[in-house]
Design an enzyme around this catalytic site. Structure first.
Site, PDB file in Angstrom:
ATOM      1  N   PHE A 351       0.882  -1.175   0.000  1.00  0.00           N
ATOM      2  CA  PHE A 351       0.000   0.000   0.000  1.00  0.00           C
ATOM      3  C   PHE A 351       0.911   1.213   0.000  1.00  0.00           C
ATOM      4  O   PHE A 351       1.677   1.425   0.948  1.00  0.00           O
ATOM      5  CB  PHE A 351      -0.890   0.025   1.247  1.00  0.00           C
ATOM      6  CG  PHE A 351      -1.749   1.271   1.368  1.00  0.00           C
ATOM      7  CD1 PHE A 351      -3.119   1.195   1.222  1.00  0.00           C
ATOM      8  CD2 PHE A 351      -1.184   2.521   1.629  1.00  0.00           C
ATOM      9  CE1 PHE A 351      -3.918   2.338   1.330  1.00  0.00           C
ATOM     10  CE2 PHE A 351      -1.963   3.664   1.734  1.00  0.00           C
ATOM     11  CZ  PHE A 351      -3.339   3.570   1.580  1.00  0.00           C
ATOM     12  N   GLU A 352       0.819   2.002  -1.044  1.00  0.00           N
ATOM     13  CA  GLU A 352       1.525   3.283  -1.057  1.00  0.00           C
ATOM     14  C   GLU A 352       0.787   4.231  -1.983  1.00  0.00           C
ATOM     15  O   GLU A 352       0.216   3.815  -2.993  1.00  0.00           O
ATOM     16  CB  GLU A 352       2.989   3.138  -1.487  1.00  0.00           C
ATOM     17  CG  GLU A 352       3.207   2.640  -2.891  1.00  0.00           C
ATOM     18  CD  GLU A 352       4.682   2.597  -3.285  1.00  0.00           C
ATOM     19  OE1 GLU A 352       5.526   3.137  -2.550  1.00  0.00           O
ATOM     20  OE2 GLU A 352       4.988   2.025  -4.354  1.00  0.00           O
ATOM     21  N   ILE A 353       0.762   5.479  -1.592  1.00  0.00           N
ATOM     22  CA  ILE A 353       0.238   6.546  -2.440  1.00  0.00           C
ATOM     23  C   ILE A 353       1.406   7.498  -2.645  1.00  0.00           C
ATOM     24  O   ILE A 353       1.905   8.097  -1.688  1.00  0.00           O
ATOM     25  CB  ILE A 353      -0.961   7.250  -1.792  1.00  0.00           C
ATOM     26  CG1 ILE A 353      -2.077   6.229  -1.513  1.00  0.00           C
ATOM     27  CG2 ILE A 353      -1.477   8.369  -2.694  1.00  0.00           C
ATOM     28  CD1 ILE A 353      -3.230   6.762  -0.707  1.00  0.00           C
TER      29      ILE A 353
END
EC number: 2.4.1.-
Length: 464
Positions: A351-353
């Site tokens: 999960f990364e933005i």
């Protein structure tokens, strides 16, 4: 002082360069002999190029690096000292006591009720800006991942994207089958933009520069140490691709932000604001939910290689970097010792933005080029998570890195589970607030308390 000579020589060389240019201009107007004029111009160009190369050699800069910070020598010395020394002296702490304190801090923090960031610029569904950021939800998947990625998409749509309508981008090192593409489209609204792309072999396969025999030998050693995925070449390819290649894919050229989505993950809480617009309006370049320690055997020389790079390019360092997070040796001192100076704390990138402008910046690109030359994606098992995390902690302002504590998320075996207000139906109750993992022997793999203690400013703490 370590960087004093550079600071003396740079202005001197700049003056010499300017004088050379001035002489050329004067001669241009004073001489009528075209042959002589051309000879003078050629000589001046040659001198300029030579002087410029000397300037770059001494400063460690490229042409575009002039816009980067020109740190004071004393400041640089202070940063480098911090990067070379452990945060705590040996024998001044008990790792078991540190773990207990960190676990308590983490659980107390997660048990605080939360709905969303406390800022006054959140963009809601229905706002003219909702869904209008240059962002996409990105998945690197195989055709065989269809069922698991559908599960992830359906949850993300239900908890977030049905209200904002951001596009999806799917990448694969092989052609996507019609079955895969039809399966994805069948679960999404007809007006949802979906693109499928193939990764070229030059961007995916092991580079020709890698010694295959050495790779096989090193992976055989790792396999005997039970290092997960050591002998899975495609895993090494994936780590390299997500570290240094994905943001160059043509399908992503029109985007500023990417939200990475993996197969078979869970989302537990509604997200009632536009996450991409939150990043944009609050000067965030990176968002994460989980923060872990890495297996030191997989990144044995990553820190020392990184420090060699930083010594060559000290101007890339951000004076407000997350240095203490990198250097905290108190919870897992063996990790720090094994890697010769790195806590192994990293953002879990499933999960990364991320703001792609950071990945496309000179410091990050030069760093990737340097790591590629070292070969550690294959001779060791350098992951995209520690690589990305080191770049962020060293080259970015830590205040631009955001923990999305309000987002309930699970990727086996770890969970970020917030506490929603008692009168709220925002979260579905399928996770236990503050419970990092069901297995207590994995509690020491949680590095979030270190981030809270060393990297979150008062503004960040008050945001929740």
């Amino acid at each position: 002082m370590r960087f004093l000579s550079k600071r003396i020589l740079k202005p001197v060389l700049s003056v010499i360069i300017l004088i050379s240019i001035a002489v050329t201009v004067v001669l241009y107007f004073l001489t009528a002999n075209e042959n002589y004029l051309q000879a003078v111009k050629d000589s001046a160009k040659s001198q300029y190029a030579s002087l410029r190369e000397s300037y770059k050699s001494i400063t460690g800069k490229t042409e575009s690096a002039d816009e980067l910070p020109d740190h004071d020598a004393e400041v640089l010395d202070s940063i480098m000292d911090r990067l070379h020394e452990p945060l705590y002296e040996k024998d001044t702490f008990d790792p078991n006591e540190v773990l207990a304190e960190n676990k308590q801090l983490y659980e107390e923090f997660l048990l605080q009720e939360i709905s969303e960031p406390k800022v006054d610029n959140l963009v809601r569904s229905g706002d003219p800006l909702a869904g209008k950021a240059k962002g996409t939800i990105l998945s690197l998947v195989r055709n065989s991942d269809l069922e698991d990625i559908i599960s992830s998409i359906q949850q993300l749509e239900e908890e977030y994207n049905k209200n904002f309508g951001y596009p999806y981008t799917f990448l694969n090192d092989e052609e996507f089958t019609d079955e895969f593409k039809d399966g994805i489209k069948s679960i999404l609204p007809k007006d949802r933009v979906v693109e499928f792309g193939t990764i070229g072999p030059d961007n995916w396969n092991m580079p020709d520069s890698i010694d295959r025999e050495r790779y096989d030998q090193e992976m055989d050693k790792m396999s005997k140490e039970n290092i997960q995925y050591a002998e899975v070449e495609s895993y090494h390819n994936m780590c390299r691709f997500y570290s240094k290649e994905f943001y160059h894919h043509p399908l992503l050229s029109k985007y500023k932000y990417v939200w990475r989505l993996e197969p078979n993950v869970n989302f537990y809480c509604k997200i009632n604001y536009d996450v991409f617009q939150f990043m944009n309006k609050n000067d965030k370049i990176y968002g994460f939910v989980l923060n872990l320690y890495d297996s030191p055997q997989t990144i044995e020389t990553l820190w020392t290689s990184t420090m060699d790079f930083v010594e060559e390019h000290p101007n890339y360092l951000n004076v407000n970097g997350a240095f203490a997070w990198l250097k905290d040796n108190s919870q897992n001192p063996k990790n720090y010792d094994y890697t010769q100076g790195y806590s192994t704390c990293h953002f879990w990138t499933n999960f990364e933005i991320v703001d792609l402008d950071f990945l496309r910046s000179e410091p990050y690109e030069k760093y990737m080029q340097y790591l590629e030359e070292k070969g550690g994606f294959y001779y060791e098992r350098w992951g995209d998570a520690p690589v990305r995390s080191l770049a962020l902690a060293l080259f970015a302002d830590k205040s631009s890195i955001h923990w999305f504590r309000d987002i309930g998320y699970h990727h086996t075996p770890y969970t970020n589970c917030p506490t929603c207000p008692a009168d709220s139906d925002r979260c579905n109750g399928n996770c236990v607030p503050g419970k990092f993992t069901p297995w207590s022997d994995l509690d020491n793999q949680n590095c979030q308390a270190t981030w809270i203690r060393h990297s979150m400013s008062e503004e960040e703490l008050e945001m929740y």
